[in-house]
Design a protein around this motif. Structure first.
Motif, PDB file in Angstrom:
ATOM      1  N   GLY A 113      -6.688 -10.732   9.465  1.00 25.05           N
ATOM      2  CA  GLY A 113      -5.263 -10.866   9.717  1.00 25.05           C
ATOM      3  C   GLY A 113      -4.493 -11.276   8.479  1.00 25.05           C
ATOM      4  O   GLY A 113      -3.401 -10.760   8.210  1.00 25.05           O
ATOM      5  N   GLU A 114      -5.078 -12.199   7.697  1.00 18.63           N
ATOM      6  CA  GLU A 114      -4.407 -12.628   6.474  1.00 18.63           C
ATOM      7  C   GLU A 114      -4.318 -11.472   5.464  1.00 18.63           C
ATOM      8  O   GLU A 114      -3.275 -11.250   4.841  1.00 18.63           O
ATOM      9  N   TRP A 115      -5.443 -10.735   5.308  1.00 24.50           N
ATOM     10  CA  TRP A 115      -5.421  -9.598   4.389  1.00 24.50           C
ATOM     11  C   TRP A 115      -4.431  -8.532   4.842  1.00 24.50           C
ATOM     12  O   TRP A 115      -3.740  -7.918   4.030  1.00 24.50           O
ATOM     13  N   GLY A 116      -4.366  -8.305   6.152  1.00 24.70           N
ATOM     14  CA  GLY A 116      -3.395  -7.351   6.669  1.00 24.70           C
ATOM     15  C   GLY A 116      -1.972  -7.778   6.378  1.00 24.70           C
ATOM     16  O   GLY A 116      -1.102  -6.945   6.081  1.00 24.70           O
ATOM     17  N   TYR A 117      -1.728  -9.089   6.443  1.00 26.17           N
ATOM     18  CA  TYR A 117      -0.400  -9.628   6.154  1.00 26.17           C
ATOM     19  C   TYR A 117      -0.014  -9.347   4.703  1.00 26.17           C
ATOM     20  O   TYR A 117       1.094  -8.870   4.420  1.00 26.17           O
ATOM     21  N   TRP A 118      -0.941  -9.651   3.777  1.00 24.77           N
ATOM     22  CA  TRP A 118      -0.630  -9.410   2.363  1.00 24.77           C
ATOM     23  C   TRP A 118      -0.546  -7.920   2.048  1.00 24.77           C
ATOM     24  O   TRP A 118       0.268  -7.496   1.206  1.00 24.77           O
ATOM     25  N   LEU A 119      -1.340  -7.101   2.732  1.00 25.32           N
ATOM     26  CA  LEU A 119      -1.242  -5.650   2.538  1.00 25.32           C
ATOM     27  C   LEU A 119       0.117  -5.142   2.987  1.00 25.32           C
ATOM     28  O   LEU A 119       0.744  -4.301   2.314  1.00 25.32           O
ATOM     29  N   ALA A 120       0.588  -5.634   4.132  1.00 26.29           N
ATOM     30  CA  ALA A 120       1.912  -5.231   4.611  1.00 26.29           C
ATOM     31  C   ALA A 120       2.998  -5.638   3.616  1.00 26.29           C
ATOM     32  O   ALA A 120       3.947  -4.878   3.348  1.00 26.29           O
ATOM     33  N   ALA A 121       2.850  -6.846   3.039  1.00 23.94           N
ATOM     34  CA  ALA A 121       3.812  -7.293   2.034  1.00 23.94           C
ATOM     35  C   ALA A 121       3.795  -6.372   0.818  1.00 23.94           C
ATOM     36  O   ALA A 121       4.841  -6.030   0.255  1.00 23.94           O
ATOM     37  N   GLY A 122       2.573  -5.947   0.397  1.00 24.04           N
ATOM     38  CA  GLY A 122       2.464  -5.027  -0.727  1.00 24.04           C
ATOM     39  C   GLY A 122       3.142  -3.701  -0.460  1.00 24.04           C
ATOM     40  O   GLY A 122       3.791  -3.126  -1.340  1.00 24.04           O
ATOM     41  N   LEU A 123       2.999  -3.207   0.782  1.00 26.04           N
ATOM     42  CA  LEU A 123       3.657  -1.947   1.143  1.00 26.04           C
ATOM     43  C   LEU A 123       5.174  -2.088   1.123  1.00 26.04           C
ATOM     44  O   LEU A 123       5.890  -1.153   0.729  1.00 26.04           O
ATOM     45  N   VAL A 124       5.651  -3.244   1.541  1.00 20.64           N
ATOM     46  CA  VAL A 124       7.106  -3.482   1.481  1.00 20.64           C
ATOM     47  C   VAL A 124       7.576  -3.478   0.032  1.00 20.64           C
ATOM     48  O   VAL A 124       8.606  -2.876  -0.301  1.00 20.64           O
ATOM     49  N   PHE A 125       6.821  -4.137  -0.841  1.00 10.20           N
ATOM     50  CA  PHE A 125       7.157  -4.139  -2.266  1.00 10.20           C
ATOM     51  C   PHE A 125       7.189  -2.711  -2.815  1.00 10.20           C
ATOM     52  O   PHE A 125       8.101  -2.338  -3.562  1.00 10.20           O
ATOM     53  N   ALA A 126       6.169  -1.921  -2.455  1.00  8.00           N
ATOM     54  CA  ALA A 126       6.108  -0.539  -2.933  1.00  8.00           C
ATOM     55  C   ALA A 126       7.300   0.257  -2.427  1.00  8.00           C
ATOM     56  O   ALA A 126       7.867   1.089  -3.149  1.00  8.00           O
ATOM     57  N   ALA A 127       7.694   0.002  -1.188  1.00  5.68           N
ATOM     58  CA  ALA A 127       8.859   0.698  -0.625  1.00  5.68           C
ATOM     59  C   ALA A 127      10.128   0.304  -1.375  1.00  5.68           C
ATOM     60  O   ALA A 127      11.015   1.144  -1.606  1.00  5.68           O
ATOM     61  N   VAL A 128      10.215  -0.964  -1.785  1.00  7.14           N
ATOM     62  CA  VAL A 128      11.388  -1.416  -2.548  1.00  7.14           C
ATOM     63  C   VAL A 128      11.456  -0.690  -3.885  1.00  7.14           C
ATOM     64  O   VAL A 128      12.524  -0.217  -4.302  1.00  7.14           O
ATOM     65  N   ILE A 129      10.300  -0.584  -4.579  1.00  2.00           N
ATOM     66  CA  ILE A 129      10.283   0.138  -5.864  1.00  2.00           C
ATOM     67  C   ILE A 129      10.680   1.597  -5.657  1.00  2.00           C
ATOM     68  O   ILE A 129      11.473   2.154  -6.428  1.00  2.00           O
ATOM     69  N   ALA A 130      10.142   2.223  -4.607  1.00  2.00           N
ATOM     70  CA  ALA A 130      10.479   3.626  -4.337  1.00  2.00           C
ATOM     71  C   ALA A 130      11.980   3.773  -4.072  1.00  2.00           C
ATOM     72  O   ALA A 130      12.607   4.733  -4.549  1.00  2.00           O
ATOM     73  N   PHE A 131      12.549   2.826  -3.349  1.00  2.00           N
ATOM     74  CA  PHE A 131      13.992   2.880  -3.065  1.00  2.00           C
ATOM     75  C   PHE A 131      14.797   2.727  -4.354  1.00  2.00           C
ATOM     76  O   PHE A 131      15.781   3.452  -4.578  1.00  2.00           O
ATOM     77  N   LEU A 132      14.385   1.796  -5.214  1.00  2.00           N
ATOM     78  CA  LEU A 132      15.103   1.595  -6.473  1.00  2.00           C
ATOM     79  C   LEU A 132      15.050   2.838  -7.352  1.00  2.00           C
ATOM     80  O   LEU A 132      16.064   3.236  -7.947  1.00  2.00           O
ATOM     81  N   VAL A 133      13.875   3.454  -7.446  1.00  2.83           N
ATOM     82  CA  VAL A 133      13.745   4.679  -8.241  1.00  2.83           C
ATOM     83  C   VAL A 133      14.585   5.797  -7.629  1.00  2.83           C
ATOM     84  O   VAL A 133      15.221   6.587  -8.344  1.00  2.83           O
ATOM     85  N   TRP A 134      14.602   5.872  -6.301  1.00  4.96           N
ATOM     86  CA  TRP A 134      15.429   6.877  -5.613  1.00  4.96           C
ATOM     87  C   TRP A 134      16.898   6.682  -5.951  1.00  4.96           C
ATOM     88  O   TRP A 134      17.615   7.652  -6.252  1.00  4.96           O
ATOM     89  N   VAL A 135      17.360   5.436  -5.938  1.00  4.63           N
ATOM     90  CA  VAL A 135      18.755   5.156  -6.299  1.00  4.63           C
ATOM     91  C   VAL A 135      19.015   5.564  -7.741  1.00  4.63           C
ATOM     92  O   VAL A 135      20.026   6.202  -8.060  1.00  4.63           O
ATOM     93  N   TYR A 136      18.070   5.206  -8.635  1.00  2.23           N
ATOM     94  CA  TYR A 136      18.232   5.533 -10.055  1.00  2.23           C
ATOM     95  C   TYR A 136      18.375   7.036 -10.252  1.00  2.23           C
ATOM     96  O   TYR A 136      19.282   7.522 -10.937  1.00  2.23           O
ATOM     97  N   ARG A 137      17.469   7.799  -9.651  1.00  2.48           N
ATOM     98  CA  ARG A 137      17.506   9.243  -9.822  1.00  2.48           C
ATOM     99  C   ARG A 137      18.730   9.849  -9.135  1.00  2.48           C
ATOM    100  O   ARG A 137      19.276  10.855  -9.605  1.00  2.48           O
ATOM    101  N   SER A 138      19.181   9.251  -8.060  1.00  4.37           N
ATOM    102  CA  SER A 138      20.385   9.751  -7.391  1.00  4.37           C
ATOM    103  C   SER A 138      21.606   9.552  -8.266  1.00  4.37           C
ATOM    104  O   SER A 138      22.515  10.391  -8.289  1.00  4.37           O
TER     105      SER A 138
END
Length: 508
Positions: free
Chosen positions: A84-109
């Motif tokens: 459960g703890e590892w799943g929690y940190w994995l979910a946090a990592g995915l959120v971070f990755a989504a934030v980076i993807a969103f920022l790059v999307w904004v930049y390219r837009s």
């Protein structure tokens, strides 16, 4: 075609004035996104280090966020065990990755001017900011009711700044860009056609050197530049988040109550005086990062022989009157705080802008000023220092072999010879002709245009009547069409976008 009248030649005016004015208003957003991408990437690494080793402090700016997440991780471990703890940190990592993807999307837009995407992003940013602020209101109420008042004020200021002011300000800028018709200035800010590989593109995105790491000096320069960038990002993000005050409050709101409340009050009191002191240190960190960037530039200089190893290596030739080296371009009209997000000083010279565009794409080479310091500085064209008797033969050879040429024009004997040589070698169609930024008076421009017209006309390029009224910043020739780049701003951005626009087109 040599005798054709000027009106018989097709002309294309690329007016970057309006789009660059909008770009100036949104430039701080681009720089903020660059900073945020590196910040989030470092925060991901810091979270992974903590999850794997339990060690905190890898990236101190992210410590308050990691501590705010710890109670959730502990709760997951108590309920579901280690998985459960590892799943929690994995979910946090995915959120971070989504934030980076969103920022790059904004930049390219922004750089590609995608109106629909920009408007969607603007709405999403506002909604996320407002939702986050309302979610934080309960914590703020707890802070004012139970904790140190000064700390509560810091946490409130941090919440308003990060959840309302910044997102709404960025959203307004994105909406402005979505209404822009002329796109060239935006496309030129990070044109992927000038980044031959992912490494170059990533370093352009983060505004780091792309100079080949072939020597100890250039490798050291890159390491110092990276350290300066990280220090700048950490300092800026610490200032922007007010020392992570809202994350600290979130941690206290989760763990404080009952018998632990007095300890939490004492901790908030300590933070209330520690955070302002750390904010002063972060401000000094910004100054220190600028010193590191300057040091990296001084170390990163190479000569022509260092970057052109083989006879057929491609390069861009930079021709200019030597006094152009000392002309400082006007500072762009940016929001006051946007200069904080720049990895490079805003007051720069035209050669620095040209080099930054070409770096990582093609080596930009030039002849060094006779009698000057022969230690080639970093951040400018790679130089060859020659005797007075040898420079013309050298330049003539480089004109023939250059993939592209950029020529800064001024009414002088040296420039006249260079223009004549470009014409004699049939190199006009691979040359960008830029007006010297120091040539501002109408009489000087008219004299220069009188010089250019017969030279270019004699080369088979009908150029009489160069448009004085349109005030082009420069021009080039594309399949019988003279493309005039018009820009009234005459800032550092003006010259880099003109050069980038020219380079991104396939040579004629």
């Amino acid at each position: 075609m040599a005798d054709a009248p000027f009106d018989a030649v097709d002309r294309l005016t690329l007016d970057q004035t309006a789009s660059e004015r909008v770009l100036h208003r949104v430039l701080y957003v681009l720089k903020f996104i660059r900073a945020a991408v590196l910040h989030v990437a470092l925060a991901i690494v810091a979270a992974l280090v903590f999850a794997l080793t339990g060690v905190i402090g890898f990236y101190p700016v992210a410590d308050s966020f990691i501590r705010a997440m710890r109670p959730g991780a502990i709760a997951q471990r108590q309920q579901f065990g280690a998985a459960g703890e590892w799943g929690y940190w994995l979910a946090a990592g995915l959120v971070f990755a989504a934030v980076i993807a969103f920022l790059v999307w904004v930049y390219r837009s922004i750089t590609n001017v995608r109106p629909r995407a920009l408007r969607v992003q603007a709405v999403v940013l506002v909604l996320i900011g407002v939702f986050s602020f309302f979610e934080a209101k309960a914590n703020l109420g707890f802070a004012f009711a139970k904790l140190n008042l000064a700390f509560a004020v810091l946490a409130s200021a941090a919440s308003v700044l990060t959840m309302l002011v910044v997102p709404i300000n960025i959203a307004v800028s994105l909406w402005q860009v979505s209404n822009t018709r002329e796109r060239s200035s935006f496309v030129a800010t990070l044109d992927p056609r000038l980044a031959p590989n992912a490494w170059t593109y990533l370093n352009k995105l983060l505004d780091l050197p792309r100079t080949p790491l072939g020597t100890v000096r250039t490798a050291a320069a890159y390491a110092i530049a990276l350290a300066g960038a990280v220090l700048l990002i950490a300092s800026l993000m610490y200032l922007l988040t007010m020392g992570g005050a809202s994350n600290r409050l979130s941690t206290l709101a989760q763990i404080c109550g009952g018998e632990s409340l007095p300890q939490c009050v004492a901790l908030s009191t300590t933070w209330a005086w520690q955070i302002p002191l750390a904010l002063l240190a972060a401000a000094l960190g910004i100054k220190a990062s600028g010193w590191l960037q300057s040091l990296a530039k001084r170390l990163g200089g190479l000569g022509v022989s260092d970057v052109l190893k083989r006879p057929n290596d491609p390069f861009i030739l930079y021709l200019r009157p030597f006094d152009t080296d000392d002309v400082v371009l006007p500072t762009p009209k940016l929001p006051p705080w946007s200069s904080l997000f720049s990895f490079r000083p805003l007051e720069v010279r035209v050669e620095e802008e040209l080099f930054d565009v070409a770096d990582g794409y093609r080596p930009l080479i030039a002849v060094g000023k006779p009698g000057g310091d022969q230690a080639t500085p970093g951040g400018v064209a790679y130089r060859a220092y020659l005797d007075d008797s040898a420079w013309q033969d050298y330049v003539a050879d480089k004109i023939r072999r250059a993939e592209r040429i950029v020529l800064v024009m001024k009414d002088s004997d040296g420039v006249r010879w260079e223009i004549e040589q470009v014409i004699a070698e049939g190199a006009t169609t691979k040359t960008l002709f830029l007006y010297d930024p120091a040539v501002t008076r109408a009489t000087d421009r008219e004299a220069l245009e009188r010089l250019l017209a017969p030279l270019l006309h004699g080369a088979g390029v009908a150029a009489q009547g160069l448009a004085v009224g349109a005030r082009p910043i420069g021009f080039y020739f594309r399949a019988g069409t003279r493309v005039e780049i018009v820009n009234e701003n005459r800032s550092a951005t003006s010259y880099r976008t003109a050069f980038s626009t020219f380079l991104a087109e396939s040579p004629a």
